[in-house]
Write an enzyme that holds these catalytic residues in place. Structure first.
Site, short mmCIF file in Angstrom:
data_model
loop_
_atom_site.label_atom_id
_atom_site.label_comp_id
_atom_site.label_asym_id
_atom_site.label_seq_id
_atom_site.Cartn_x
_atom_site.Cartn_y
_atom_site.Cartn_z
CG HIS A 182 -4.67 1.51 10.05
ND1 HIS A 182 -3.61 1.06 9.31
CD2 HIS A 182 -5.64 1.80 9.14
CE1 HIS A 182 -3.92 1.08 8.01
NE2 HIS A 182 -5.16 1.53 7.90
NE ARG A 190 -2.03 1.28 3.69
CZ ARG A 190 -3.35 1.36 3.85
NH1 ARG A 190 -3.88 2.25 4.66
NH2 ARG A 190 -4.15 0.52 3.21
CB ILE A 231 -10.41 9.53 1.06
CG1 ILE A 231 -10.78 8.04 0.91
CG2 ILE A 231 -10.48 9.95 2.52
CD1 ILE A 231 -9.73 7.07 1.46
CD GLU A 258 -0.65 1.05 11.11
OE1 GLU A 258 -1.40 0.13 10.74
OE2 GLU A 258 -0.63 2.15 10.57
C1 8YV Z 1 -8.46 -0.56 7.03
C2 8YV Z 1 -7.43 0.88 5.20
O1 8YV Z 1 -7.35 -0.60 7.80
O2 8YV Z 1 -8.88 0.48 3.40
C3 8YV Z 1 -7.75 0.74 3.76
O3 8YV Z 1 -6.83 0.88 2.94
O4 8YV Z 1 -6.32 1.15 5.55
C4 8YV Z 1 -8.49 0.71 6.23
O5 8YV Z 1 -9.73 0.90 5.72
C5 8YV Z 1 -8.53 -1.85 6.31
O6 8YV Z 1 -9.20 -1.85 5.16
C6 8YV Z 1 -8.98 -2.96 7.24
O7 8YV Z 1 -8.93 -4.15 6.59
#
Ligand code: 8YV
Length: 315
Positions: A281, A234, A157, A263
């Protein structure tokens, strides 16, 4: 005979139907706490694979109850709730979906950066409340061109953030566990020094115990009163008490956060401070990307049972 698969976290209906076609599913996600234990006691020995997400626990104790387990397919990029060491100790591969969501999360990191640096949330309220007509021009904001972006973390990313930030005229340097020569941007092994250099710090490291409170008071002080913190990793990576104190005192300019400690109920200080921009999120929360993530989870399971190489292996 279809292979037995434990569903700890279920994908959307369309992808769940794909799993149903190929596997005998055991819906751990639908059971209550007692039912979850009973299910593992009963079907654990038959489970060959797991479909899950990085938000649901997969502990060493659970893994122990599945002696025939061959692989774990995780629908998210993050896997901090999964005991990877316990899987690795038994040679069980884990797959994730960073490849599928990298562009959307990188877009979100830039969206939050721009929203913070250009005062988007305040500007919206300025127009909607009639303040523009009453008070005149909105205060001048800060451009991205010529500013310095520090990135904490240099995975898939982070690498998608670099071209986006550079297209906006930002200079990029990064902090990571180890230098990645292929990245071709300056590596800074000291996060405080990176924050002191940077105007904007984007945090995109993995969550979990190893990065808990990585961004603490010292990093925030170093980023400074004109600095912007963006967190798309996170909530646990940022010391939220120190963050709120720094935002209150003005020691830190602005925080733009996709993730928090508690959250979905963000700390009331975060929802009331004017120098905070919040997102629920939802960095990967587009129809296209969530479908691609679910597909990749399904495809990794299929690759495993076809005896082919896994597409996105973690360990
Ligand atoms: C989503 C994420 O919250 O992929 C992750 O690690 O934190 C986000 O893409 C998640 O995948 C939703 O299920």
């Amino acid at each position: 005979m279809k292979p037995d698969v434990l569903v700890i976290s279920a994908p959307q209906d369309r992808h769940l139907a794909m799993l149903e076609q190929s596997y005998t599913l055991h819906r751990h996600d639908l059971a209550d706490a007692a039912g979850k234990d009973a299910m593992l006691d009963e079907v654990g020995p038959r489970i060959l694979a797991i479909a899950t997400s990085g938000h649901a626990p997969l502990t060493a104790a659970m893994i122990d109850k599945m002696p025939a387990l061959q692989m774990v397919s995780c629908v998210s990029a993050g896997y901090d709730t999964i005991d990877v060491a316990a899987l690795t100790a038994r040679g069980i591969p884990l797959t994730n979906t960073s490849d599928a969501l990298a562009d959307d999360v990188a877009d979100t990191a830039m969206m939050l950066t721009m929203a913070a640096r250009r005062g988007l949330i305040g500007a919206h309220a300025y127009v909607a409340s009639g303040d523009w007509a009453r008070k005149g021009m909105y205060p001048l904001q800060s451009s991205l061109r010529g500013k310095r972006l520090g990135i904490a973390g240099m995975g898939r990313i982070a690498q998608a953030i670099i071209p986006r930030a550079e297209a906006s005229g930002m200079e990029v340097a990064y902090f990571s566990r180890r230098e990645k020569p292929d990245v071709g941007r300056p590596f800074q092994p000291d996060l405080v020094a990176l924050a002191a250099w940077a105007d904007v710090l984007i945090v995109i490291v993995a969550g979990g115990a190893g990065t808990k409170n990585l961004v603490g008071a010292e990093v925030l002080q170093a980023l400074g009163p004109e600095g912007t913190l963006v967190n798309v990793s996170r909530g646990t990576v940022v010391d939220e008490t120190a963050l709120i104190a720094a935002l209150r005192s003005g020691a830190l300019g602005h925080a733009a956060l996709d993730v928090f400690w508690n959250e979905p109920e963000a700390d009331p200080a975060l929802t009331s401070l004017p120098n905070v921009t919040l997102y629920p999120h939802h960095a990967s929360g587009t129809r296209e990307t969530r479908a691609a993530m679910a597909q990749l989870m399904v495809d990794n399971l299929a690759a495993h049972f076809a005896g082919k190489p896994l597409l996105t292996r973690v360990n």
